[in-house]
Structure formats: C-alpha cells, structure tokens
Design a protein around this motif. Structure first.
Motif: not given
Length: 364
Positions: A214-216, A230-239, A162-170, A204-209
């Motif tokens: 928050f889990r790993l 986690s930082s790399f995945l977030s950056a790649m999600a944004m890019a 849910c949090g990843g979906t909202i963040t990616g949508g935002g 997808l990328a926001a949820t993975s990061s």
C-alpha cells in the motif's frame, strides 16, 4: 496408565505445495490491489470498486492463508509408539468456520490499510502531499533527500500498522480454529511460548507486506520486484506462523476421543485435494477478472485516442498553419511510425525463427 506419546512426520512435497499456494494467493491479492487502486482513480465499470476489496480478502484469506494451512496439515502425519499411522479427519463445519473467520479479519485489515494516504494517489499527488506537509518544517530539512524518503515511506503508518495487526491476528485465529477441526485418536497439548511467537511472526510479516503493497507500490508502481517481494513476504508470514504454530502442539494417544461437534468429517487426503483445487481455481478466477478489466480499459482508451485524433485532424484542417498543432501532429506520426516499425520487426523475427525450423530438420 502410562501416557502413550505420538511422534509426527512431515512430507516435504506437501510443504512445498503449501508454500506455492501461499505465494500464488498472495500475488493474486497484489494484482487485485493494483486494480483496486486504479479503479478508484478511473471509475472502472467492469468490476465495482468495492468488489475488488472483497475479492482481495477472499484471495488472501481463502486462497492463500486457509488453503496453505490445510495443505500444510495434510503433509503432517501422526504415528503412535508402534509407528502405526493415526488416521486424521477434519470437521467440515469447523473448517468452514475458520475460513469465514479468516476472510472477515483479512477484509477488515485490507479495508483499514487501503486508507493509507499514499495508496490512492498517483506520484504527482503524492509529491503535492509531501510539499503540503513540509510547510511546517525548515527549508534545510526539506532540501534533504533523507527527509523526502522519511515523509514518503515512514510518516503516518497507523492504518498499515492497524491493518497488519488485524490481518495477522485473523490468520492466527484461523490457524487455531482449524486445529480444533482435527479429529483423531489424540489429545493436543499447547506450548504458550510457541503460540506467542507465531502471533508475533504473523503480525510483523503481515504489516511489512502491507507496507510494501500500500505504500511502496504507490510510489513505484512500475517495479515488478516490489510485487514479488510483497507476495513473498506474505507467503513467508503465512508459512512462518503456520509451522511455528504447528510446533506449539504436542500429541498423546487418546483411545476415546470426544465425538465431533457437528459430525460432518472429511479425511486428510480428500481435504488436501479439495483445498489445492480451490486455491488453483482462485488464482485462475483472479487472473480472468484482472484481464477482463484491463481489456475494458484498453478498448476505452483506444476509443478515446481515436476520437481525440479525429478532433485534432479537424482542428488541423481549420487552422493549417498553427505551430502547436503541427508540432503535435509530427510527434504523433513519429510515435505511430516507431510503433509500426517495432511491430514489423517483431513479426520478421518470428517469421525467421519459424523459417529456421525446417533447415534444422533437413540437416538432421
């Protein structure tokens, strides 16, 4: 009248800078998330617990997403069919609106994701939680290592999804509101397929990061590689979202563009400088906040350790033959001696390296 098409070019240096800013903002968010989890357990007094979540949303939504978006836009130039550059400006009010929108959505996404059952617990509490959930499963399943991994990593992921979906949508909303802030002699035409692809990539990328953050990291807090990942995945999600979203737009020349809604414009070059400075300042401020909190706890724990040793010394004087106190005292002295030896060795190594410098110059 024939339609005059526009072709665009990219400046590689701006693309690289946008990626670096995205990573810096994402890593700052990861650092704040670690302090957020620790502050929940230790009741820190330097920074209120709730303020960490606000700083995380500003760091990710503003320092990473929004800054990366506008620096990426600054590296994108438009030319007409005569190869004349079309000057681009940004509406300040619409740009700020995109920033606020992104921060609010990221805050909601982080708030929901931080409710993950593993995030706020230490490893012992996580193990107890796994054992409590295992009561409903067979003994054979519990003995399986695969079962423990499944429970620890993949059970009850609803807050993260849910949090990843909202963040990616935002982030997507921020991107397209930010595109509306562009003012130039062009019309923008959108391709629905690329827009949908950009939304899927962001979610997808926001949820993975978030799953890593928050889990790993709750299970393996000592692994720096997870913070980097986690930082790399977030950056790649944004890019990925940003540049796929840019591919969704094509342009044609419009010699009579509509007037800006609010009338407060800034040119592309100034926007690039302002946004880059804001991203760097965000990273510096986050570093200062985290360091201040760590210094506070260093002083606090040092004082508690000193007080504990004083109490133990008094107990040792009162009960000089107590085997438990004698054993503890010997271990404490051994640890202190090892620490002092290590520090002395480090000091000697530094001294030797400094002494070797003149000899090099003499040989020259």
């Amino acid at each position: 009248m024939p339609v005059e098409r526009v072709h665009d070019t990219w400046h590689p240096e701006s693309v690289v800078v946008s990626l670096l800013l995205a990573y810096m903002g994402a890593y700052s968010t990861v650092s704040l998330a670690e302090q957020y989890r620790i502050s929940a357990q230790l009741k820190t007094k330097v920074v209120p617990h709730w303020l960490y979540l606000v700083l995380m949303s500003i760091s990710m939504g503003g320092g990473a997403m929004w800054c990366m978006h506008f620096v990426g836009l600054a590296g994108h130039t438009l030319h007409d069919e005569q190869d004349v550059e079309l000057h681009v400006k940004f509406d300040i009010i619409e740009s700020v609106l995109s920033l606020v929108t992104c921060i609010v959505f990221v805050y909601v996404g982080l708030y929901i994701s931080s409710g993950d059952k593993m995030f706020s617990r230490d490893r012992e509490e996580i193990f107890q939680l796994i054992m409590a959930e295992a009561k409903n499963d067979s003994l054979e399943a519990i003995r399986s290592k695969r079962y423990l991994i499944k429970v620890a990593l993949f059970r009850d992921l609803a807050p993260l999804l849910c949090g990843g979906t909202i963040t990616g949508g935002g982030f997507c909303i921020m991107h397209y509101v930010g595109m509306m802030a562009i003012h130039a002699d062009v019309n923008i035409h959108w391709h629905e397929g690329a827009i949908i692809a950009s939304v899927i990539i962001a979610v997808l990328a926001a949820t993975s990061s978030f799953w890593i953050l928050f889990r790993l990291l709750a299970l393996y807090p000592g692994l720096e590689s997870l913070r980097v990942l986690s930082s790399f995945l977030s950056a790649m999600a944004m890019a990925g979202m940003h540049y796929v979203g840019m591919l969704a737009a094509t342009y044609t020349v419009d010699h009579t563009p509509p007037d800006p809604v609010f009338g407060y414009l800034v040119n592309q070059h100034k926007a690039d400088i302002i946004v880059t400075a804001a991203a760097v300042l965000n990273t510096l401020l986050v570093s200062m906040i985290v360091q201040a909190d760590l210094r506070h706890w260093h002083v606090y724990l040092h004082a508690r350790l000193k007080a504990s040793r004083k109490v133990l010394a008094q107990a040792g004087e009162r009960y000089p033959n107590d085997s438990l106190l004698l054993d503890f005292d010997s271990k404490d002295k051994r640890l202190t001696s090892n620490h002092e030896t290590t520090m002395a060795k480090s000091t000697d190594d530094v001294g030797r390296s400094q002494m070797s410098v003149p000899s090099i110059h003499n040989n020259d």
